[in-house]
Design a protein around this motif. Structure first.
Motif, PDB file in Angstrom:
ATOM      1  N   LEU A  34     122.493  22.312 100.559  1.00 16.87           N
ATOM      2  CA  LEU A  34     122.486  22.570  99.120  1.00 16.87           C
ATOM      3  C   LEU A  34     121.682  23.809  98.771  1.00 16.87           C
ATOM      4  N   ALA A  35     120.711  24.128  99.580  1.00 18.29           N
ATOM      5  CA  ALA A  35     119.889  25.301  99.286  1.00 18.29           C
ATOM      6  C   ALA A  35     120.712  26.573  99.276  1.00 18.29           C
ATOM      7  N   ALA A  36     121.825  26.552 100.029  1.00 16.53           N
ATOM      8  CA  ALA A  36     122.676  27.740 100.091  1.00 16.53           C
ATOM      9  C   ALA A  36     123.708  27.766  98.976  1.00 16.53           C
ATOM     10  N   CYS A  37     123.817  26.671  98.214  1.00 18.74           N
ATOM     11  CA  CYS A  37     124.837  26.583  97.163  1.00 18.74           C
ATOM     12  C   CYS A  37     124.302  27.111  95.845  1.00 18.74           C
ATOM     13  N   THR A  38     125.177  27.696  95.069  1.00 21.74           N
ATOM     14  CA  THR A  38     124.782  28.136  93.736  1.00 21.74           C
ATOM     15  C   THR A  38     124.729  26.932  92.813  1.00 21.74           C
ATOM     16  N   SER A  39     123.795  26.931  91.887  1.00 23.69           N
ATOM     17  CA  SER A  39     123.646  25.827  90.953  1.00 23.69           C
ATOM     18  C   SER A  39     123.754  26.328  89.529  1.00 23.69           C
ATOM     19  N   LEU A  40     124.229  25.463  88.654  1.00 24.79           N
ATOM     20  CA  LEU A  40     124.308  25.788  87.238  1.00 24.79           C
ATOM     21  C   LEU A  40     122.985  25.453  86.570  1.00 24.79           C
ATOM     22  N   ALA A  41     122.657  26.196  85.537  1.00 28.30           N
ATOM     23  CA  ALA A  41     121.480  25.874  84.723  1.00 28.30           C
ATOM     24  C   ALA A  41     121.900  24.813  83.719  1.00 28.30           C
ATOM     25  N   LEU A  42     121.497  23.565  83.956  1.00 25.86           N
ATOM     26  CA  LEU A  42     121.972  22.454  83.140  1.00 25.86           C
ATOM     27  C   LEU A  42     121.046  22.141  81.970  1.00 25.86           C
ATOM     28  N   ASP A  43     119.785  22.525  82.080  1.00 26.31           N
ATOM     29  CA  ASP A  43     118.843  22.260  80.988  1.00 26.31           C
ATOM     30  C   ASP A  43     118.957  23.403  79.986  1.00 26.31           C
ATOM     31  N   VAL A  44     120.027  23.370  79.182  1.00 32.03           N
ATOM     32  CA  VAL A  44     120.357  24.478  78.286  1.00 32.03           C
ATOM     33  C   VAL A  44     120.085  24.085  76.838  1.00 32.03           C
ATOM     34  N   PRO A  45     119.929  25.079  75.954  1.00 36.34           N
ATOM     35  CA  PRO A  45     119.733  24.761  74.533  1.00 36.34           C
ATOM     36  C   PRO A  45     120.955  24.056  73.955  1.00 36.34           C
ATOM     37  N   HIS A 153     138.130  23.903  69.881  1.00 33.61           N
ATOM     38  CA  HIS A 153     138.454  23.751  68.456  1.00 33.61           C
ATOM     39  C   HIS A 153     137.159  23.777  67.651  1.00 33.61           C
ATOM     40  N   PRO A 154     137.125  24.486  66.527  1.00 39.21           N
ATOM     41  CA  PRO A 154     135.862  24.609  65.767  1.00 39.21           C
ATOM     42  C   PRO A 154     135.293  23.289  65.268  1.00 39.21           C
ATOM     43  N   ASN A 155     136.097  22.247  65.154  1.00 36.10           N
ATOM     44  CA  ASN A 155     135.601  20.962  64.677  1.00 36.10           C
ATOM     45  C   ASN A 155     135.331  19.960  65.793  1.00 36.10           C
ATOM     46  N   VAL A 156     135.418  20.399  67.039  1.00 33.37           N
ATOM     47  CA  VAL A 156     135.218  19.504  68.182  1.00 33.37           C
ATOM     48  C   VAL A 156     134.072  20.001  69.048  1.00 33.37           C
ATOM     49  N   GLU A 157     133.171  19.097  69.397  1.00 29.30           N
ATOM     50  CA  GLU A 157     132.140  19.364  70.396  1.00 29.30           C
ATOM     51  C   GLU A 157     132.305  18.369  71.537  1.00 29.30           C
ATOM     52  N   VAL A 158     132.169  18.858  72.752  1.00 26.35           N
ATOM     53  CA  VAL A 158     132.226  17.996  73.933  1.00 26.35           C
ATOM     54  C   VAL A 158     130.963  18.227  74.755  1.00 26.35           C
ATOM     55  N   ARG A 159     130.309  17.143  75.144  1.00 28.17           N
ATOM     56  CA  ARG A 159     129.157  17.226  76.033  1.00 28.17           C
ATOM     57  C   ARG A 159     129.357  16.300  77.226  1.00 28.17           C
ATOM     58  N   LEU A 160     128.831  16.718  78.365  1.00 34.66           N
ATOM     59  CA  LEU A 160     128.898  15.937  79.592  1.00 34.66           C
ATOM     60  C   LEU A 160     127.527  15.360  79.885  1.00 34.66           C
ATOM     61  N   PHE A 161     127.486  14.081  80.202  1.00 35.04           N
ATOM     62  CA  PHE A 161     126.199  13.434  80.433  1.00 35.04           C
ATOM     63  C   PHE A 161     125.826  13.487  81.905  1.00 35.04           C
ATOM     64  N   ASN A 162     124.613  13.964  82.161  1.00 35.92           N
ATOM     65  CA  ASN A 162     124.029  14.016  83.500  1.00 35.92           C
ATOM     66  C   ASN A 162     124.968  14.692  84.500  1.00 35.92           C
ATOM     67  N   PRO A 163     125.323  15.948  84.254  1.00 31.94           N
ATOM     68  CA  PRO A 163     126.353  16.596  85.084  1.00 31.94           C
ATOM     69  C   PRO A 163     125.868  17.013  86.458  1.00 31.94           C
ATOM     70  N   PHE A 164     126.836  17.093  87.355  1.00 31.32           N
ATOM     71  CA  PHE A 164     126.629  17.684  88.672  1.00 31.32           C
ATOM     72  C   PHE A 164     126.604  19.201  88.521  1.00 31.32           C
ATOM     73  N   SER A 165     125.832  19.864  89.370  1.00 32.72           N
ATOM     74  CA  SER A 165     125.894  21.331  89.415  1.00 32.72           C
ATOM     75  C   SER A 165     127.192  21.783  90.079  1.00 32.72           C
ATOM     76  N   GLN A 166     127.601  21.056  91.117  1.00 33.57           N
ATOM     77  CA  GLN A 166     128.833  21.399  91.823  1.00 33.57           C
ATOM     78  C   GLN A 166     130.016  20.842  91.047  1.00 33.57           C
ATOM     79  N   ARG A 167     130.973  21.708  90.712  1.00 32.85           N
ATOM     80  CA  ARG A 167     132.065  21.321  89.842  1.00 32.85           C
ATOM     81  C   ARG A 167     133.332  21.031  90.634  1.00 32.85           C
ATOM     82  N   GLY A 168     134.355  20.546  89.953  1.00 30.64           N
ATOM     83  CA  GLY A 168     135.625  20.234  90.572  1.00 30.64           C
ATOM     84  C   GLY A 168     135.736  18.766  90.914  1.00 30.64           C
ATOM     85  N   SER A 169     136.861  18.419  91.542  1.00 30.01           N
ATOM     86  CA  SER A 169     137.085  17.031  91.936  1.00 30.01           C
ATOM     87  C   SER A 169     135.977  16.551  92.868  1.00 30.01           C
TER      88      SER A 169
END
Length: 538
Positions: A34-45, A153-169
């Motif tokens: 995992l140290a070699a993998c890129t990670s997303l910054a999940l603690d975002v505003p 859509h301007p009237n829709v917000e979507v949030r993911l709970f406790n996401p993985f940094s690694q994306r995809g299936s």
């Protein structure tokens, strides 16, 4: 098929359990990789927002609250036992919403029913309704791009709970991340809520997907929801807000990247509408239209049981904090109510791992004359055999002290006759408890260590003899011997004796000496994995 990793509705409950069962000896290797993998910054505003709290300004609020005027402080409830009715109720509330839709789910499938419901949500947004959709990330996978299209859509917000940094299936990258960060990623948001205009909510065991609405061509779940209207919905909405505004709820833009171009968005929304349109012409939806149940929900004419109630909701853990200790808001209340039982306790749970403490409580009730009856999955019907192994080790003790155990006989397309109620699917997924016929618990929680200690859950506690009567009747219908296997000891009262299973086939009594209708391979796998898996992860 049952053992592979997938994003189908039949695989979603299974994955969160399996996620904590990988050998700890691999952690060092995983951390290095995992140290070699890129990670997303999940603690975002993120911009805080709150539930719409003036339901009487909406048609839904005025219609439903007027029916509760004679019972101040109480709320109205309607059991949603049928999968099609549970589907119709959600669609009707999306169609009737004028101000807000707040949706919180463990899983949103990529199939016909979920697409039609999301099309209804998008149509609501186009009318000016504010939509907030919160989805646990474990099962998002390739569905991420579709959810991102909705969020554009301007009237829709979507949030993911406790996401993985690694994306995809869900695959090797996610497994490695899980191994390196299991303390965080093994804790999932299991809550299920559909709230319209802060006035009416649907909550219970169902995720969004064909298998939960009896629309699957492969394997359906027998499940249970309740439609709630009135003051208790405000409490449920506050629960949603706690999760939505928590650090664990990450805006989907933080993981999905830039907003697509307008032309791409229009094409995506048109695609959703086209798929939804095709399903609207299906036999499933045509049959549902004939019942007019959706119209009853939309116009506030659905029958209601009026009763006092309280919402029970776990506090979301901060996945980015150093400590991830959780305290259940549901199980202490549930246990206190069960321990005070005078006459009868009914438990319905697809995944039942009572542990030594649970067995002590149930046997204590049985020994003082309280009738204790339990409906759970058989090894043949469960979609998570390893959890069945965790339950099976406690069967002899519960039977010896007088607890009655019923295990669902698998149904599905090949069943001899159509089923209704709590036995309507090939696998049980409903979660409910009834104490003395009047204290009713319905929610997202299973009666196992994962629900009590790892996942977050939400439930209603309703004080109603009428709802208790309805659920008791449903339990009775679901536990006839043509629907279940009744488990018994060869020597009653002796926990060391062998088990047998009683059932009816073609109206004739049948007795099994081992887990009925389960293949030898499934029996072996359940015992093998059950011996390896820590009980606290089941």
């Amino acid at each position: 098929m049952r053992d592979r990793l997938d994003l189908s509705p039949t695989g979603i409950e299974r994955r969160s359990r399996r996620s904590g069962m990988v050998g700890r000896c691999m952690l060092a290797v995983a951390a290095a990789l995992l140290a070699a993998c890129t990670s997303l910054a999940l603690d975002v505003p993120r911009v805080p927002s709150h539930a719409f709290d003036q339901p009487l300004l909406t048609s839904l609020g005025r219609t439903y609250f007027s029916r509760l005027a004679s019972a101040p402080g109480q709320s109205g409830f309607h059991l949603l036992v049928s999968g099609p009715e549970a589907f119709a109720a959600r669609g009707a509330l999306a169609a009737a919403a004028e101000r807000s839709l707040d949706l919180q789910y463990y899983s949103v499938a990529d199939d016909s029913t979920a697409t039609l419901l999301l099309d209804g949500v998008l149509r609501a947004a186009q009318r000016g309704v504010r939509v907030r959709l919160l989805v646990d990330d474990l099962n998002v996978g390739d569905r991420e791009s579709h959810l991102a299209m909705l969020a554009a859509h301007p009237n829709v917000e979507v949030r993911l709970f406790n996401p993985f940094s690694q994306r995809g299936s869900f695959g090797l990258a996610q497994v490695l991340e899980l191994l390196g960060d299991g303390e965080r990623l093994n804790r999932r948001m299991h809550n299920k809520l559909w709230i319209a205009d802060g006035a009416v909510a649907v909550m219970g065991g169902r995720n969004l997907g064909n298998a939960y609405f009896n629309a699957s061509q492969e394997r359906d779940f027998a499940d249970l929801d309740v439609l709630a209207a009135g003051p208790v919905v405000a409490d449920v909405s506050r629960s949603f807000d706690r999760y939505w505004n928590s650090r664990g709820a990450v805006p989907i833009a933080a993981v999905a990247g830039p907003v697509p171009a307008p032309a791409e968005l229009r094409q995506a929304w048109a695609g959703i509408a086209a798929q939804a349109g095709d399903f609207r012409e299906s036999d499933y939806v045509r049959s549902l239209r004939k019942t007019a149940f959706g119209s009853l929900v939309r116009t506030g004419q659905v029958p209601l049981v009026v009763a006092p109630a309280e919402a029970l909701s776990d506090v979301p853990v901060d996945p980015f904090a150093g400590s991830l200790e959780t305290t259940s808001a549901i199980f202490p209340v549930l246990r206190k109510s069960v321990e005070k039982a005078r006459h009868e306790v009914i438990l319905v749970s697809p995944y039942l791992v009572p542990g030594a403490t649970g067995v002590q409580v149930l046997c204590g009730l049985a020994r003082r004359g309280v009738r204790v009856r339990i409906l759970t999955n058989s090894l043949a019907s469960t979609d998570v055999p390893v959890v069945h192994a965790g339950y099976a080790r406690y069967r002899p003790q519960m039977l010896a002290c007088g607890v009655a155990l019923y295990e669902l006989r698998p149904g599905g397309p090949g069943a001899r006759s159509p089923r209704l109620g709590l036995s309507s699917g090939a696998s049980l997924h409903a979660k409910a408890v009834v104490v003395d016929g009047e204290a009713v618990f319905i929610g997202s929680m299973n009666l196992d260590p994962r629900s009590s200690k790892l996942n977050t859950e939400v439930a209603l506690r309703i004080e109603s003899q009428e709802l208790g009567r309805q659920l008791t009747a449903l339990f009775g219908e679901a536990t006839t011997l043509d629907q279940v296997f009744e488990v018994e000891l060869d020597e009653p009262g002796n926990a060391a004796s062998s088990l047998h299973w009683q059932s009816l086939e073609n109206d004739r009594p049948v007795r099994y000496s081992s887990d009925p209708l389960a293949s030898a391979w499934r029996v072996w796998m359940a015992r093998f994995l059950g011996g390896l898996a820590p009980e606290e992860l089941l």
